[in-house]
Design a protein around this motif. Structure first.
Motif, PDB file in Angstrom:
ATOM      1  N   MET A   6       0.817  -1.037  -0.165  1.00 15.88           N
ATOM      2  CA  MET A   6      -0.203  -0.166   0.139  1.00 15.88           C
ATOM      3  C   MET A   6       0.967   1.343   0.069  1.00 15.88           C
ATOM      4  O   MET A   6       0.645   2.266  -0.592  1.00 15.88           O
ATOM      5  CB  MET A   6      -0.921   0.062   1.239  1.00 15.88           C
ATOM      6  N   ALA A   7       1.873   1.386   0.868  1.00 14.05           N
ATOM      7  CA  ALA A   7       2.948   2.325   0.765  1.00 14.05           C
ATOM      8  C   ALA A   7       3.501   2.654  -0.664  1.00 14.05           C
ATOM      9  O   ALA A   7       3.669   3.766  -1.045  1.00 14.05           O
ATOM     10  CB  ALA A   7       3.924   2.152   1.999  1.00 14.05           C
ATOM     11  N   GLN A   8       3.986   1.482  -1.013  1.00  9.51           N
ATOM     12  CA  GLN A   8       4.459   1.562  -2.386  1.00  9.51           C
ATOM     13  C   GLN A   8       3.738   2.348  -3.416  1.00  9.51           C
ATOM     14  O   GLN A   8       3.807   3.034  -4.326  1.00  9.51           O
ATOM     15  CB  GLN A   8       4.929   0.212  -3.117  1.00  9.51           C
ATOM     16  N   ALA A   9       2.297   1.829  -3.481  1.00  8.78           N
ATOM     17  CA  ALA A   9       1.364   2.457  -4.421  1.00  8.78           C
ATOM     18  C   ALA A   9       1.056   3.877  -4.136  1.00  8.78           C
ATOM     19  O   ALA A   9       0.607   4.377  -5.054  1.00  8.78           O
ATOM     20  CB  ALA A   9       0.186   1.384  -4.299  1.00  8.78           C
ATOM     21  N   SER A  10       1.309   4.442  -2.972  1.00  8.78           N
ATOM     22  CA  SER A  10       0.970   5.609  -2.722  1.00  8.78           C
ATOM     23  C   SER A  10       2.016   6.576  -3.110  1.00  8.78           C
ATOM     24  O   SER A  10       1.624   7.831  -3.151  1.00  8.78           O
ATOM     25  CB  SER A  10       0.546   5.756  -1.146  1.00  8.78           C
ATOM     26  N   ILE A  11       3.196   6.389  -3.049  1.00 14.77           N
ATOM     27  CA  ILE A  11       4.217   7.314  -3.217  1.00 14.77           C
ATOM     28  C   ILE A  11       4.200   7.760  -4.497  1.00 14.77           C
ATOM     29  O   ILE A  11       3.961   7.261  -5.342  1.00 14.77           O
ATOM     30  CB  ILE A  11       5.833   6.510  -3.225  1.00 14.77           C
ATOM     31  N   THR A  12       4.278   9.231  -4.620  1.00 18.81           N
ATOM     32  CA  THR A  12       3.879   9.979  -5.755  1.00 18.81           C
ATOM     33  C   THR A  12       5.341  10.840  -6.177  1.00 18.81           C
ATOM     34  O   THR A  12       5.970  11.715  -5.469  1.00 18.81           O
ATOM     35  CB  THR A  12       2.655  11.231  -5.484  1.00 18.81           C
ATOM     36  N   LEU A  13       5.521  10.447  -7.453  1.00 22.31           N
ATOM     37  CA  LEU A  13       6.898  11.049  -7.999  1.00 22.31           C
ATOM     38  C   LEU A  13       6.699  12.471  -8.778  1.00 22.31           C
ATOM     39  O   LEU A  13       5.841  12.473  -9.626  1.00 22.31           O
ATOM     40  CB  LEU A  13       7.661  10.317  -8.908  1.00 22.31           C
ATOM     41  N   LEU A  14       7.055  13.552  -8.169  1.00 26.95           N
ATOM     42  CA  LEU A  14       6.634  14.811  -8.790  1.00 26.95           C
ATOM     43  C   LEU A  14       7.651  15.550  -9.682  1.00 26.95           C
ATOM     44  O   LEU A  14       7.450  16.507 -10.524  1.00 26.95           O
ATOM     45  CB  LEU A  14       6.351  16.008  -7.436  1.00 26.95           C
ATOM     46  N   LYS A  15       8.705  15.109  -9.427  1.00 30.41           N
ATOM     47  CA  LYS A  15       9.913  15.672 -10.482  1.00 30.41           C
ATOM     48  C   LYS A  15      10.992  14.571 -10.543  1.00 30.41           C
ATOM     49  O   LYS A  15      11.288  14.138  -9.684  1.00 30.41           O
ATOM     50  CB  LYS A  15      10.454  16.950  -9.923  1.00 30.41           C
ATOM     51  N   ASN A  16      11.409  14.686 -11.689  1.00 29.97           N
ATOM     52  CA  ASN A  16      12.556  13.698 -11.822  1.00 29.97           C
ATOM     53  C   ASN A  16      13.674  13.953 -13.145  1.00 29.97           C
ATOM     54  O   ASN A  16      13.627  13.706 -13.970  1.00 29.97           O
ATOM     55  CB  ASN A  16      12.163  12.125 -12.301  1.00 29.97           C
ATOM     56  N   GLU A  17      14.191  15.169 -12.708  1.00 26.21           N
ATOM     57  CA  GLU A  17      15.145  15.833 -13.588  1.00 26.21           C
ATOM     58  C   GLU A  17      16.194  14.983 -14.325  1.00 26.21           C
ATOM     59  O   GLU A  17      17.079  14.245 -13.523  1.00 26.21           O
ATOM     60  CB  GLU A  17      15.703  17.261 -12.908  1.00 26.21           C
ATOM     61  N   ASN A  18      16.175  14.852 -15.425  1.00 27.86           N
ATOM     62  CA  ASN A  18      17.435  14.000 -16.028  1.00 27.86           C
ATOM     63  C   ASN A  18      17.278  12.608 -15.612  1.00 27.86           C
ATOM     64  O   ASN A  18      18.346  11.905 -15.842  1.00 27.86           O
ATOM     65  CB  ASN A  18      18.821  14.748 -16.154  1.00 27.86           C
ATOM     66  N   SER A  19      16.021  12.172 -15.459  1.00 27.32           N
ATOM     67  CA  SER A  19      15.773  10.600 -14.904  1.00 27.32           C
ATOM     68  C   SER A  19      17.241  10.302 -13.902  1.00 27.32           C
ATOM     69  O   SER A  19      17.487   9.138 -14.110  1.00 27.32           O
ATOM     70  CB  SER A  19      16.005   9.902 -16.175  1.00 27.32           C
ATOM     71  N   ILE A  20      17.156  11.094 -12.945  1.00 26.38           N
ATOM     72  CA  ILE A  20      18.071  10.821 -11.999  1.00 26.38           C
ATOM     73  C   ILE A  20      17.927   9.519 -11.055  1.00 26.38           C
ATOM     74  O   ILE A  20      18.552   8.879 -10.773  1.00 26.38           O
ATOM     75  CB  ILE A  20      18.459  11.834 -10.905  1.00 26.38           C
ATOM     76  N   LEU A  21      16.368   9.378 -11.081  1.00 28.46           N
ATOM     77  CA  LEU A  21      15.790   8.331 -10.349  1.00 28.46           C
ATOM     78  C   LEU A  21      15.460   7.243 -11.598  1.00 28.46           C
ATOM     79  O   LEU A  21      15.028   7.654 -12.648  1.00 28.46           O
ATOM     80  CB  LEU A  21      14.661   8.419  -9.526  1.00 28.46           C
ATOM     81  N   PRO A  22      15.656   5.894 -11.224  1.00 26.29           N
ATOM     82  CA  PRO A  22      16.042   5.451 -10.008  1.00 26.29           C
ATOM     83  C   PRO A  22      17.434   5.537  -9.964  1.00 26.29           C
ATOM     84  O   PRO A  22      18.135   5.350 -10.924  1.00 26.29           O
ATOM     85  CB  PRO A  22      15.287   3.960 -10.064  1.00 26.29           C
TER      86      PRO A  22
END
Length: 782
Positions: A417-433
């Protein structure tokens, strides 16, 4: 001799007819072979007025037991309560928190909780005239609020999953944990539609949209048993709070709600209606008033609407001491007795707090109200006890509770449930993952390693090993030698200043993960109102800036948190910012300067593991915002489905939120195509389209369908969510999605406050958020 033969013949006749001596003497209300209507009528006929009123009382329960070794007994206070008030229900018997003064050492673990419930039931069954079993009502907005139970993300976090399937599973776990310990009623879900993030209880809600809140609320109710009380683990779901509680003036808890009647019917009522249709059997009133009428004495809402129009068959319970509030806070009743009369006449069946309704006996005896009103309320409560089978099966098995509660399967669901809730708002230059081969990571911030700050309000004390922080999760992915941690600062206390140490650690790392935000964690220094709401005392330096009673005037980071982020940015190292929060805090700086930005809300006991799963690519985020993130408090209220006309910008800034409802990113990309709209009936349209994963990762998308009535007789939103679906797609995979628009999706509340479908042209907008529409179409209703 003749007499003996006569007796034998009678006995044989009785046995032939299927009766026994015991069943012949059994009162009808205790005979499970009879219908509930017959049993209920029989029991009601036997009850005194005092016993009836007692069934409407729900006093505080945590002082009603005593622990002696490994056994639990009724307390003297409980015995006195039963003797003097005939109480038929208790609230929060198993609750543990600073307000109740129950700790890990003085409170009930699951086995002891089951023993406590058994002891209380045994006492009332054997030591009262009629032996009516008790209801035990428990707080359960994101897990049962008791020691040793599973803690899920708070409501706003669960809503970010946009997954009714997952939320139904959570409901099943909550119900199983409550019922296995001897509880019967679960307080939750919270369906308050919130448009003001300054309000202290945003974290408990499902956000700003009536459709999302209604679908998720119904899913939770279905998980809790769906109203079928014959199920072994079904609870009586109690919907909170009726009504318009989450839009108080000034964002201050309990304040007057300025809401029009059409807005109530179009937005605030539908989530409750949908959850009641799903099987909710209890509704809790709210502390606020609407248009001058306290919600706890609002006859229109509680009787005309709820009973007469919606055919609600359950019972209504006041919020804690809200009946007294009619007299003491709203000043519309001159005495507590008058307040009690106005509440029960309006349709409030149960008094949470157990004091105001003790005046009802006097009110009936003095002719101020008809005893039939009491009978009606009592029947609603007793019917649920019969349906649940409590007269036949009032006890539970403590060893089963010990095994079921917080099982490995339940903990696994908390992480999911926690995994499903996490919201990515910005990912400049695809630094993540991030790459797990990274040499050194700096983990910094007041929420990076604080267990209670992960959990939110309405959470019991925890053993340290039960809660995983972000630091725990990252170390588990890497190793202690590759992770350096510094707190940096506190949430609120400016005296805590470790910014220099944090900067030194950041300079030696390849990437900096800063975990900031807020806290609803209570401690024993917190002061409380009699309702249990915390009091924000001047000079307090606890972390707590959210949770019931902790309303905000601003939404900026408190303490030295902003100073910490700016100092970390100056190191030149990649900066990933994670917000742990109960409300949408202002994120303007992070949106501009962070390399990646996420919100995890209050993610629960497995939140740290879930966040690490996302950061290192073991889980591709797909959370979507259930509430918009303002740029400034000056914009409030700022919600996506405002009515026309369109907003125009302020002198200082845009009028739009920095992140709107429905927004959220993924590590992969999705392409929408081939919109088809086919009419299937007068008010039925099938909408289909294709979605393809065009990126490098497997992932999940949340497709969202919005509509707009081009021209209607009353002003409509520029866009309104009607359907959504979260689904997985492997990289390169394409899937067809079908939504069906039905009559209820096309309805408006017209000028006569009637729900109707008006002819006209409708616009369909489909995409991954209301600001990211990929497909547009039109259809007409004749």
């Amino acid at each position: 001799m003749i007499k003996r033969l006569y007796i034998l013949v009678i006995v044989q006749m009785v046995c032939t007819l299927g009766f026994t001596q015991s069943s012949l003497s059994l009162p009808a209300y205790k005979d499970s072979s009879l219908s509930i209507d017959i049993r209920l009528s029989d029991l009601l006929s036997r009850m005194t007025l005092e016993e009836k009123v007692g069934q409407l009382l729900c006093p505080l329960g945590w002082e009603m037991y005593e622990i002696k070794g490994n056994e639990v007994y009724p307390s003297g206070k409980f015995k006195q309560l039963v003797k003097e008030r005939n109480a038929g229900m208790l609230w929060a018997t198993y609750r543990a928190d600073p307000w109740t003064k129950k700790t890990l050492s003085s409170g009930l673990n699951p086995e002891l909780a089951a023993k406590a419930g058994n002891a209380l039931q045994k006492y009332v069954m054997e030591n009262t005239r009629l032996g009516i079993p008790m209801f035990l009502a428990e707080e359960a907005p994101h897990g049962h609020m008791a020691i040793g139970t599973t803690v899920f993300p708070t409501g706003i976090g669960m809503a970010a999953s946009w997954s009714p399937e997952l939320i139904k599973e959570v409901g099943q776990v909550i119900a199983k944990e409550i019922r296995s310990q001897g509880g019967h009623i679960s307080y939750g879900p919270v369906l308050d539609l919130t448009r003001d993030p300054r309000w202290s209880r945003v974290e408990e809600t499902f956000g700003e949209d009536p459709v999302l809140s209604g679908v998720l609320g119904a899913a939770m109710v279905e998980g809790l048993g769906g109203g079928d009380l014959s199920q072994k683990y079904a609870t009586i779901a109690t919907l909170k709070h009726f009504l318009a509680y989450a839009v108080p003036e000034g964002g201050q808890n309990g304040n007057y709600a300025s809401v029009g009647i059409r807005d109530l019917h179009q937005n605030f009522l539908p989530p409750f209606h949908k959850a009641i249709d799903a099987g909710a059997l209890s509704v809790m009133t709210s502390y606020n008033s609407i248009d001058g009428i306290p919600c706890t004495s609002n006859h229109y809402l509680l009787t005309q609407l709820l009973r007469n129009e919606w055919k609600f068959r359950g019972f209504v319970v006041s919020d804690l001491y809200s009946i007294e509030g009619i007299h003491e806070s709203h000043f519309v009743a001159p005495t507590k007795e008058k307040a009690a009369i106005s509440a029960v006449m309006a349709g409030v069946d149960v008094d949470l707090g157990g004091d105001a309704y003790t005046n009802l006996c006097h009110a009936v005896q003095n002719g101020q109200m008809d005893k039939a009103v009491i009978d009606t309320a009592v029947c609603r409560v007793l019917r649920m006890k019969f349906e649940m089978g409590l007269f036949e099966h009032p006890y539970v098995e403590p060893k089963v509770a010990e095994k079921i509660v917080r099982s490995k399967e339940h903990i696994s669901l908390a992480r999911k449930m926690a995994q499903a809730s996490i919201t990515l708002l910005k990912n400049e230059n695809s630094i993540l993952p991030l790459n797990k081969k990274i040499n050194k990571v700096a983990v910094i911030g007041p929420n990076a390693d604080n267990r209670y700050n992960m959990l939110g309000d309405y959470t019991a004390p925890q053993e340290d090993s039960n809660v995983k922080t972000v630091l725990d999760g990252i170390i588990a992915k890497l190793s202690p030698s590759r992770v350096e941690y510094v707190k940096g600062c506190a949430i609120r206390d400016t005296a805590v200043n470790e910014i220099k140490q944090a900067v030194d650690v950041a300079r030696c790392a390849e990437v900096v993960i800063a975990v900031v935000g807020g806290s609803s964690a209570r401690d024993f220094k917190t002061s409380y109102k009699e309702t249990g709401a915390a009091v924000a005392e001047q000079g307090s330096i606890s972390d707590m800036e959210c949770g019931e009673g902790f309303d905000r005037a601003t939404l900026s980071l408190l303490g030295r948190q902003q100073e910490l982020l700016e100092a970390l940015k100056q190191t030149g190292k990649p900066l990933i910012v994670v917000y742990i929060e109960g409300r949408p805090l202002e994120k303007n700086w992070a949106s501009e300067y962070a390399d990646a930005l996420l919100t995890a809300y209050y993610p629960g006991q497995e939140g740290g593991n879930a966040i690490a799963d996302v950061l290192f690519g073991d889980y591709n985020p797909a959370g979507r915002l259930p509430i918009s993130v303002p740029r400034s408090v000056g914009q409030i209220p700022v919600y996506y489905n405002k009515k026309a006309p369109r907003n125009h910008d302020y002198v200082e800034m845009s009028a739009s939120p920095i992140y709107t409802f429905g927004y959220g990113m993924s590590y992969t990309t999705f392409e929408y195509s081939d919109l088809q709209i086919v009419q299937k009936g007068p008010y039925c349209f099938e909408v289909s389209f294709n979605v393809k994963n065009t990126g490098k990762y497997d992932g999940e998308e949340v497709a969202q369908l919005y509509i707009r009535h081009k021209y209607a007789s009353v002003v409509q939103p520029m866009r309104q969510l009607k359907h959504f679906k979260r689904f997985p797609l492997r990289k390169g995979e394409e899937k067809s999605i079908i939504f069906t628009l039905a009559e209820e999706d096309l309805c408006i509340i017209n000028q006569d406050v009637e729900r109707t479908v008006e002819a006209g042209v409708f616009q369909i907008m489909i995409g991954s958020s209301p600001d990211d529409i990929r497909l547009n179409g039109l259809f007409s209703v004749e």
